[in-house]
Design a protein around this motif. Structure first.
Motif, PDB file in Angstrom:
ATOM      1  N   PRO A 100     -16.044 -41.372 -23.015  1.00 49.53           N
ATOM      2  CA  PRO A 100     -16.102 -41.293 -21.596  1.00 49.53           C
ATOM      3  C   PRO A 100     -16.591 -39.900 -21.160  1.00 49.53           C
ATOM      4  CG  PRO A 100     -13.630 -41.187 -22.395  1.00 49.53           C
ATOM      5  CD  PRO A 100     -14.657 -41.430 -23.591  1.00 49.53           C
ATOM      6  N   ASP A 101     -16.623 -38.906 -22.260  1.00 52.64           N
ATOM      7  CA  ASP A 101     -17.274 -37.291 -21.931  1.00 52.64           C
ATOM      8  C   ASP A 101     -18.661 -37.322 -21.949  1.00 52.64           C
ATOM      9  OD1 ASP A 101     -14.651 -36.607 -21.489  1.00 52.64           O
ATOM     10  OD2 ASP A 101     -14.335 -35.606 -23.578  1.00 52.64           O
ATOM     11  N   LEU A 102     -19.239 -38.502 -22.436  1.00 54.62           N
ATOM     12  CA  LEU A 102     -20.851 -38.366 -22.741  1.00 54.62           C
ATOM     13  C   LEU A 102     -21.347 -39.395 -21.859  1.00 54.62           C
ATOM     14  CD1 LEU A 102     -20.753 -37.379 -26.465  1.00 54.62           C
ATOM     15  CD2 LEU A 102     -22.008 -36.177 -24.879  1.00 54.62           C
ATOM     16  N   VAL A 103     -22.540 -39.151 -21.344  1.00 53.14           N
ATOM     17  CA  VAL A 103     -23.280 -40.089 -20.491  1.00 53.14           C
ATOM     18  C   VAL A 103     -24.408 -40.864 -21.231  1.00 53.14           C
ATOM     19  CG1 VAL A 103     -23.131 -38.861 -18.224  1.00 53.14           C
ATOM     20  CG2 VAL A 103     -25.088 -38.501 -20.054  1.00 53.14           C
ATOM     21  N   PRO A 104     -24.439 -42.043 -21.273  1.00 56.62           N
ATOM     22  CA  PRO A 104     -25.491 -42.674 -22.019  1.00 56.62           C
ATOM     23  C   PRO A 104     -27.132 -42.099 -22.227  1.00 56.62           C
ATOM     24  CG  PRO A 104     -24.582 -44.267 -20.388  1.00 56.62           C
ATOM     25  CD  PRO A 104     -24.204 -42.870 -19.979  1.00 56.62           C
ATOM     26  N   LEU A 105     -27.588 -42.017 -23.363  1.00 55.67           N
ATOM     27  CA  LEU A 105     -28.605 -41.098 -23.519  1.00 55.67           C
ATOM     28  C   LEU A 105     -29.788 -42.132 -23.189  1.00 55.67           C
ATOM     29  CD1 LEU A 105     -30.195 -38.659 -24.704  1.00 55.67           C
ATOM     30  CD2 LEU A 105     -29.747 -39.741 -27.117  1.00 55.67           C
ATOM     31  N   LYS A 106     -30.834 -41.596 -22.409  1.00 62.33           N
ATOM     32  CA  LYS A 106     -31.949 -42.383 -22.217  1.00 62.33           C
ATOM     33  C   LYS A 106     -33.160 -41.684 -22.984  1.00 62.33           C
ATOM     34  CE  LYS A 106     -31.195 -45.425 -18.445  1.00 62.33           C
ATOM     35  NZ  LYS A 106     -31.196 -46.690 -19.007  1.00 62.33           N
ATOM     36  N   LEU A 139     -25.846 -44.971 -26.757  1.00 62.26           N
ATOM     37  CA  LEU A 139     -24.310 -44.805 -26.640  1.00 62.26           C
ATOM     38  C   LEU A 139     -23.756 -43.865 -27.490  1.00 62.26           C
ATOM     39  CD1 LEU A 139     -23.008 -48.175 -24.926  1.00 62.26           C
ATOM     40  CD2 LEU A 139     -23.447 -46.186 -23.805  1.00 62.26           C
ATOM     41  N   PHE A 140     -22.943 -43.096 -27.298  1.00 64.51           N
ATOM     42  CA  PHE A 140     -21.965 -42.296 -28.057  1.00 64.51           C
ATOM     43  C   PHE A 140     -20.837 -43.080 -28.121  1.00 64.51           C
ATOM     44  CE2 PHE A 140     -25.616 -39.345 -27.661  1.00 64.51           C
ATOM     45  CZ  PHE A 140     -25.978 -39.005 -28.789  1.00 64.51           C
ATOM     46  N   ALA A 141     -19.997 -43.315 -29.588  1.00 62.61           N
ATOM     47  CA  ALA A 141     -18.821 -43.866 -29.500  1.00 62.61           C
ATOM     48  C   ALA A 141     -17.734 -43.162 -30.023  1.00 62.61           C
ATOM     49  CB  ALA A 141     -18.914 -45.217 -30.101  1.00 62.61           C
ATOM     50  N   PRO A 200     -18.072 -32.146 -24.338  1.00 65.89           N
ATOM     51  CA  PRO A 200     -19.258 -31.907 -25.267  1.00 65.89           C
ATOM     52  C   PRO A 200     -20.640 -31.888 -24.264  1.00 65.89           C
ATOM     53  CG  PRO A 200     -18.227 -34.058 -25.200  1.00 65.89           C
ATOM     54  CD  PRO A 200     -17.348 -33.229 -24.345  1.00 65.89           C
ATOM     55  N   VAL A 201     -21.579 -31.146 -24.988  1.00 69.05           N
ATOM     56  CA  VAL A 201     -23.070 -31.227 -24.434  1.00 69.05           C
ATOM     57  C   VAL A 201     -23.870 -31.666 -25.578  1.00 69.05           C
ATOM     58  CG1 VAL A 201     -24.954 -29.882 -23.066  1.00 69.05           C
ATOM     59  CG2 VAL A 201     -22.485 -29.515 -22.700  1.00 69.05           C
ATOM     60  N   LYS A 249      -9.734 -33.292 -33.278  1.00 67.99           N
ATOM     61  CA  LYS A 249      -9.615 -34.154 -32.278  1.00 67.99           C
ATOM     62  C   LYS A 249      -9.118 -35.606 -32.316  1.00 67.99           C
ATOM     63  CE  LYS A 249     -14.093 -34.686 -30.916  1.00 67.99           C
ATOM     64  NZ  LYS A 249     -15.150 -34.108 -32.190  1.00 67.99           N
ATOM     65  N   GLY A 250      -9.170 -35.905 -33.601  1.00 70.13           N
ATOM     66  CA  GLY A 250      -8.540 -37.205 -33.888  1.00 70.13           C
ATOM     67  C   GLY A 250      -9.529 -38.438 -33.779  1.00 70.13           C
ATOM     68  N   TYR A 251     -10.718 -37.809 -33.424  1.00 68.80           N
ATOM     69  CA  TYR A 251     -11.910 -38.852 -33.381  1.00 68.80           C
ATOM     70  C   TYR A 251     -13.236 -38.100 -33.719  1.00 68.80           C
ATOM     71  CZ  TYR A 251     -12.723 -37.118 -28.776  1.00 68.80           C
ATOM     72  OH  TYR A 251     -13.028 -36.284 -27.937  1.00 68.80           O
ATOM     73  N   GLN A 252     -13.997 -38.905 -34.191  1.00 73.21           N
ATOM     74  CA  GLN A 252     -15.411 -38.511 -34.639  1.00 73.21           C
ATOM     75  C   GLN A 252     -16.406 -39.156 -33.426  1.00 73.21           C
ATOM     76  OE1 GLN A 252     -17.107 -40.252 -37.879  1.00 73.21           O
ATOM     77  NE2 GLN A 252     -18.630 -38.786 -38.556  1.00 73.21           N
ATOM     78  N   ILE A 253     -17.340 -38.317 -32.944  1.00 75.89           N
ATOM     79  CA  ILE A 253     -18.330 -38.850 -32.137  1.00 75.89           C
ATOM     80  C   ILE A 253     -19.463 -39.286 -32.824  1.00 75.89           C
ATOM     81  CG2 ILE A 253     -19.620 -38.528 -29.970  1.00 75.89           C
ATOM     82  CD1 ILE A 253     -18.056 -36.310 -29.340  1.00 75.89           C
ATOM     83  N   SER A 254     -19.610 -40.594 -32.678  1.00 74.90           N
ATOM     84  CA  SER A 254     -20.772 -41.411 -33.601  1.00 74.90           C
ATOM     85  C   SER A 254     -21.471 -42.212 -32.617  1.00 74.90           C
ATOM     86  CB  SER A 254     -20.083 -42.068 -34.731  1.00 74.90           C
ATOM     87  OG  SER A 254     -20.809 -42.680 -35.474  1.00 74.90           O
ATOM     88  N   GLN A 255     -22.441 -43.062 -33.078  1.00 74.10           N
ATOM     89  CA  GLN A 255     -23.062 -44.354 -32.389  1.00 74.10           C
ATOM     90  C   GLN A 255     -22.413 -45.573 -33.079  1.00 74.10           C
ATOM     91  OE1 GLN A 255     -27.242 -42.853 -32.530  1.00 74.10           O
ATOM     92  NE2 GLN A 255     -26.902 -43.010 -30.303  1.00 74.10           N
TER      93      GLN A 255
END
Ligand code: ADP
Ligand code: MG
Ligand code: ZN
Length: 505
Positions: A275-281, A75-77, A49-50, A88-94
C-alpha cells in the motif's frame, strides 16, 4: 529405469545502480557493516519507499535483451516472512505483475542451438546478511545489502543437463554484463543461481517432484551440486522412494546437498500489494527509448568479429565469451591501429595470442592469481582467459608486434609471454635483459653454422650422399646453438647455401 533430468533456474542478479531500490543509500560492496543504511532500509516505522528509476530502467534493458515483453502496468507486492536480516518483516517484490515476461535466450546444446524460455523477470529488494564471526557469540546482522535492487530471472523447466544449465547461466551473465546492468560476480553474490531439479522416467510427460538448490557461488559448484543431486534422486527413485519437495543447500566442503527447509508455497508468504507504493506505469515511448540504446548482444558481437576479422566461429566465441576479454582485445586492436597496423593483420595474431597461447600457458600451470578462480573450471570459452587483464594492453601488443616483425622467434615469444604473466614486466624489458632479440645478422648466423657443420661431419657427409632429411637436424642444431635466437628463415636459407657449396666441392 532411465530418467530424464528436468531443470528450471532462478537467478537473482543484483542491478548495478548507485543507490538502493527504495532509498538513497549506496550499494558499494564490502564497506563497514551497517554504514550504508537509513531509517527506510533499517525498516524503521514511518519511513516510506520511493522507487529508483535507474533500477526500473535496468530491468527494462535486461528484459529487452532477453526478448521479454515489458509490462505497462506493474505492481509491487509484499512477500511476508520473518528473518533477522529482514527488519521490516516483508520483502518488497513483484508477484502478479512482473516487469518482464515470456522471453528467451539462445544456448548451444548438444543438439545444436536452442531456446531456453524465460518465464518472467521481476524486480525485488535484497535482504541484509547474517554474519557469524568465528569465536564470537551469537549472530550479527549487516544491513548494507538490505534494499539493493535485484532482478529475479526465472526460466521454464527447459534445461536437461548440468552442462546446459552452466551454458545458460554463462549466456545469461554475458547478456546482463554486456548491457551493464549487473557485475556478474558470483563470489560477491551479485549473480546468484538456484536450480530446480527433478527427474522423470524417460518418455513420461508429467514432471517429477522438484528440489530447489541454493548456496551455489561458482559455475563449478553449479555443476557439482546438480550432478550430486541427479545421483541422489536417481538412487531414491530406484530404491522405490519418493522425492520430497524441498530446498537443499550445497555444501562445498562435503560435496553434497542437505535439506534446508521443506516445501513452501506462495500462500505461505501472504503476498499482497504494497500500500506504500503506487502502481508503476511504463510507457511505450520509454521502452522504445531503452530498446534503441541497448548494447550489442553477445551473439551479434560474435558475428561481427567473424566478419570484421575473419575469425572462425570458435575464436569469435572465445573472444566474445566475456565482456572483459572482448574489451581487452578491442583495446589492443585500437592500440595497433594507432601504430599503423590493419585490423585484420593484427587481429589474427592477437586472437591467437589470447585464445591459444595465453590460455595454453594459464591452463598448464603458470601460477597467476585470477580475479575469480572458481569461474574457470567449467566453460572452455572463458577458461583461463580473464587473467590476461593483468597484462596491460600496450604490453601484450608490444610482444605480438615484435613477433609479427620477426624480432623474436616463436619459442622466445612464448617464453617471454610466460615471463610477462609471472613478473608483469613489459616484453621489451624482458627481452633486452635476457638478450633474447632474434638474430638475423648473416655474419653471426654463418659463424654458428660453420661451427655446427664442423661438429657434425657425419651428417654433412650424409647430406652429400643425398639424404635431404639431415637438413632439419642441422637447422635444429643451429637454432639450439643460437639459444633459439637465430631467425629460422635465415638459418634455413644460409644453411642450404653452405651445404650447397659443400656439395659442389
Ligand atoms: P515454486 O512455486 O516452487 O517457486 P515455480 O513453478 O515458480 O515453483 O518454479 C520455480 C522454478 O522451478 C522455475 O524455474 C521452473 O521452471 C522450475 N520448475 C518448476 N517445476 C519443475 C520441475 N518439476 N522440475 C524442475 N524444475 C521445475
Ligand atoms: Mg520459487
Ligand atoms: Zn537506506
Amino acid at each position: 529405469m532411465i530418467y530424464e533430468v528436468v531443470i528450471g533456474v532462478e537467478v537473482h542478479a543484483q542491478l548495478r545502480t548507485k543507490s538502493k531500490l527504495f532509498c538513497g543509500c549506496g550499494t558499494v560492496f564490502g564497506l563497514a557493516a551497517n554504514s550504508q543504511t537509513c531509517p527506510l532500509c533499517l525498516g524503521l516505522p514511518g519511513s516510506l519507499p520511493v522507487l529508483n528509476q535507474a533500477a526500473v530502467e535496468m530491468a527494462v534493458r535486461a528484459g529487452l535483451a532477453l526478448n521479454c515483453t515489458i509490462a505497462a502496468d506493474n505492481l509491487f507486492a509484499r512477500k511476508n516472512y520473518f528473518y533477522p536480516d529482514l527488519p521490516k518483516g516483508y520483502q518488497i517484490s513483484q508477484y502478479e505483475a512482473p516487469i518482464c515476461e515470456h522471453g528467451w535466450i539462445e544456448i548451444a546444446s548438444s543438439e545444436g542451438k536452442r531456446r531456453v524460455r524465460i518465464r518472467r523477470a521481476h524486480l525485488e529488494e535484497d535482504a541484509g546478511k547474517s554474519v557469524h564471526v568465528a569465536g564470537a557469540n551469537g549472530s550479527r546482522v549487516d544491513l548494507n545489502r538490505a534494499g539493493t535492487p535485484l532482478l529475479e530471472i526465472v526460466t521454464e523447466p527447459d534445461l536437461r543437463s548440468a552442462d546446459e544449465v552452466v551454458t545458460y547461466l554463462k549466456g545469461l551473465r554475458d547478456v546482463l554484463m554486456y548491457q551493464d546492468v549487473c557485475d556478474g560476480d558470483m563470489e560477491k553474490g551479485n549473480f546468484r543461481c538456484e536450480p530446480n531439479l527433478s527427474l522423470r522416467p524417460l518418455g513420461q510427460k508429467e514432471f517429477g517432484t522438484k528440489v530447489e538448490l541454493k548456496n551455489i557461488n561458482s559455475f563449478k559448484f553449479v555443476k557439482d551440486a546438480m550432478e550430486y543431486e541427479i545421483k541422489r534422486q536417481t538412487k531414491v527413485l530406484n530404491e522405490g522412494g519418493k522425492i520430497l519437495q524441498e530446498t537443499r543447500l550445497w555444501n562445498t566442503d562435503r560435496g553434497e546437498t542437505a535439506v534446508m527447509r521443506s516445501k513452501e508455497e506462495a500462500h505461505d508468504y501472504r503476498y499482497f500489494p504494497d500500500p506504500d507504493l503506487v502502481p508503476l506505469k511504463i510507457s511505450k515511448e520509454w521502452i522504445d527509448q531503452v530498446r534503441s540504446s541497448l548494447a550489442e548482444l553477445p551473439a551479434d558481437r560474435r558475428n561481427r568479429l567473424q566478419q570484421e576479422f575473419g575469425f572462425s566461429e570458435y575464436s569469435a566465441g572465445v573472444l566474445a565469451s566475456d565482456k572483459n576479454v572482448l574489451e581487452y582485445f578491442e583495446q589492443c586492436v585500437a592500440e595497433a591501429e594507432k601504430l599503423g597496423f590493419s585490423k585484420m593483420e593484427v587481429g589474427k595474431e592477437l586472437a591467437n595470442c589470447i585464445t591459444v597461447d595465453f590460455r595454453g600457458l594459464t591452463r598448464h600451470g603458470v601460477t597467476v592469481t585470477p580475479p575469480n578462480p572458481l569461474l574457470f573450471d567449467v566453460n572452455p570459452y572463458s577458461e583461463g582467459i580473464l587473467e590476461l587483464t593483468i597484462i596491460p594492453e600496450k604490453n601484450l601488443l608490444e610482444l605480438v608486434v615484435m613477433k609479427m616483425k620477426g624480432e623474436i622467434s616463436g619459442p622466445i615469444y612464448k617464453a617471454v609471454l610466460e615471463e610477462m604473466i609471472n613478473t608483469r614486466r613489459p616484453a621489451a624489458e624482458i627481452i633486452d635483459a635476457n638478450g633474447l632479440r632474434q638474430v638475423s645478422d648473416e655474419g653471426t648466423i654463418e659463424k654458428i653454422i660453420d661451427e655446427v657443420l664442423e661438429k657434425n661431419p657425419n651428417q654433412v657427409a650424409q647430406f652429400k650422399e643425398g639424404k635431404q632429411q639431415v637438413l632439419g637436424f642441422l637447422v635444429g642444431q643451429v637454432m639450439k646453438a643460437s639459444g633459439g635466437k637465430a631467425n629460422p628463415g635465415k638459418v634455413n636459407e644460409l644453411l642450404k647455401k653452405k651445404l650447397g657449396e659443400a656439395v659442389k666441392i
